[in-house]
Write an enzyme that holds these catalytic residues in place. Structure first.
Site, PDB file in Angstrom:
ATOM      1  N   CYS A  85       1.773   3.697   7.299  1.00  0.00           N
ATOM      2  CA  CYS A  85       0.777   3.725   6.036  1.00  0.00           C
ATOM      3  C   CYS A  85      -0.160   4.850   6.396  1.00  0.00           C
ATOM      4  O   CYS A  85      -1.046   4.376   7.394  1.00  0.00           O
ATOM      5  CB  CYS A  85       0.348   2.480   5.619  1.00  0.00           C
ATOM      6  SG  CYS A  85      -0.474   2.744   4.162  1.00  0.00           S
ATOM      7  N   CYS A 235      -1.356   9.559  -0.736  1.00  0.00           N
ATOM      8  CA  CYS A 235      -0.211   8.644   0.238  1.00  0.00           C
ATOM      9  C   CYS A 235       0.220   9.694   1.469  1.00  0.00           C
ATOM     10  O   CYS A 235       0.960  10.702   1.217  1.00  0.00           O
ATOM     11  CB  CYS A 235       1.129   8.585  -0.632  1.00  0.00           C
ATOM     12  SG  CYS A 235       2.255   7.418   0.152  1.00  0.00           S
TER      13      CYS A 235
HETATM   14  O1  PYC Z   1      -0.835   6.178   2.797  1.00  0.00           O
HETATM   15  O2  PYC Z   1       1.403   6.091   3.704  1.00  0.00           O
HETATM   16  C1  PYC Z   1       0.356   6.019   2.640  1.00  0.00           C
HETATM   17  C2  PYC Z   1       0.870   4.824   1.951  1.00  0.00           C
HETATM   18  C3  PYC Z   1       1.979   4.201   1.747  1.00  0.00           C
HETATM   19  C4  PYC Z   1       1.961   3.068   0.855  1.00  0.00           C
HETATM   20  C5  PYC Z   1       0.620   3.240   0.326  1.00  0.00           C
HETATM   21  N1  PYC Z   1      -0.124   4.015   1.089  1.00  0.00           N
END
Ligand code: PYC
Length: 315
Positions: A85, A235
């Site tokens: 993550c 993300c």
């Molecule tokens: O930042 O990789 C990330 C992530 C995955 C799910 C929520 N954030």
């Protein structure tokens, strides 16, 4: 249980300081599987309402099995453990610095999918050198009930993603409910089609991509996470998957910067270097802020001791 909360580009992380389950030793992937198998109640109780909410990602610090790592960490959301993550790694590094456990500079952190490196630039800014990220399939066409044809790529950035430009509405904050519903349909269609990563790995993150709204970024996204919540940040693993696609298409050169914007307008700055196995090693830079330090209490008489499960959370 003592936790410390932060957000990275708007996306929350809850780091367990004390009181998490004992997972033993061995490879982190096995310990993450143990967490999923034996401690699903723990992951939901810590993250879901009334103590949290379904967008939260938990970070459980564990002893590393790899050498030279400052810690091991298993990330989890209400649906279970995540491979990696990005936002939570930035949040974890900023939180460890806040606690005085790490100082500025480069540190290695072990995750279930491999060792990543964090560089603490200042109290809030962290660069994460992620695991090698690759594109598995280009231009997969799916027929989605109620949506029609959708074409996208399947890529890995520490988690599995289906990335598509075919959102039927603009990637605007006001459209989050529609984007969530459509992304859930796409995820269901991937399952129905039996489309997986190697070894049957579920493609459990859906990423809509579009041109940016900001003048200082290169692309905007909306990412649906496995628990059914959307990522407030761009993300980290989804941006890494996006870099793998841009590199495979010859659109972004090693060392060139890509600024990725989220559905709330927050950004990560990304670059990559070529990986050893045909993919890219992304570096994701973002900012996190500590938001609170809490003692969570679990009263056995509390009917919601295990959290309130939203209907869309998968078992
Ligand atoms: O930042 O990789 C990330 C992530 C995955 C799910 C929520 N954030």
């Amino acid at each position: 249980m003592h936790v410390i909360d932060s957000h990275t580009a708007g996306e929350p992380t809850r780091l367990i300081l004390e009181g998490g389950p004992e997972l033993g030793m061995g490879p982190l992937a096995e310990r993450a599987a143990r967490l999923a198998r034996a401690h699903a109640d723990f992951t939901r109780a810590v993250l879901l309402e009334p103590r949290g909410h379904d967008a939260m990602v938990g970070a459980l610090l564990v002893p590393p099995s790899a050498q030279d790592c400052v810690t091991g960490v298993i990330y989890f959301n209400p649906a279970g453990p995540l491979g990696m993550c990005g936002h939570a790694t930035i949040g974890t590094a900023v939180t460890l610095a806040h606690l005085g456990r790490i100082t500025s500079g480069r540190h290695r952190i072990e995750t279930p999918v491999g060792v990543v490196a964090v560089t603490l630039q200042d109290a809030h800014t962290v660069s994460v050198e992620n695991v090698e990220s690759t594109r598995l399939y280009k231009d997969v066409r799916l027929e989605i009930d109620g949506l029609g044809p959708v074409t996208g790529d399947v890529a890995w950035g520490g988690n599995w993603f289906f990335l598509t430009k075919d959102a039927r509405v603009a990637l605007d904050f006001a459209n989050i409910a529609v984007l969530t519903a459509d992304a859930l349909r796409i995820r269901a269609a991937l399952e129905t089609a039996g489309l997986t990563g190697p070894g049957g790995a579920v493609i459990d993150h859906i990423e809509f991509t579009a041109p940016p709204h900001r003048t200082d970024s290169h692309g905007r996204n909306f990412v649906l996470c496995p628990g059914g919540a959307y990522d407030r940040s761009p993300c980290g693993t989804g941006s890494s998957a996006k870099l793998a696609c841009l590199a495979a298409d010859g659109v972004l050169a090693p060392g060139e910067t890509w600024v990725q914007e989220s559905i709330i307008g927050s950004t990560y700055s990304l670059t990559y270097r070529p990986g050893d196995h045909g993919g890219v090693i992304p570096t994701v830079t973002g900012q996190a802020f500590v938001t609170g330090r809490t003692e969570l209490l679990f009263d056995p008489r509390d009917p919601y001791i295990g959290g309130i499960r939203p209907a869309r959370t998968r078992a």
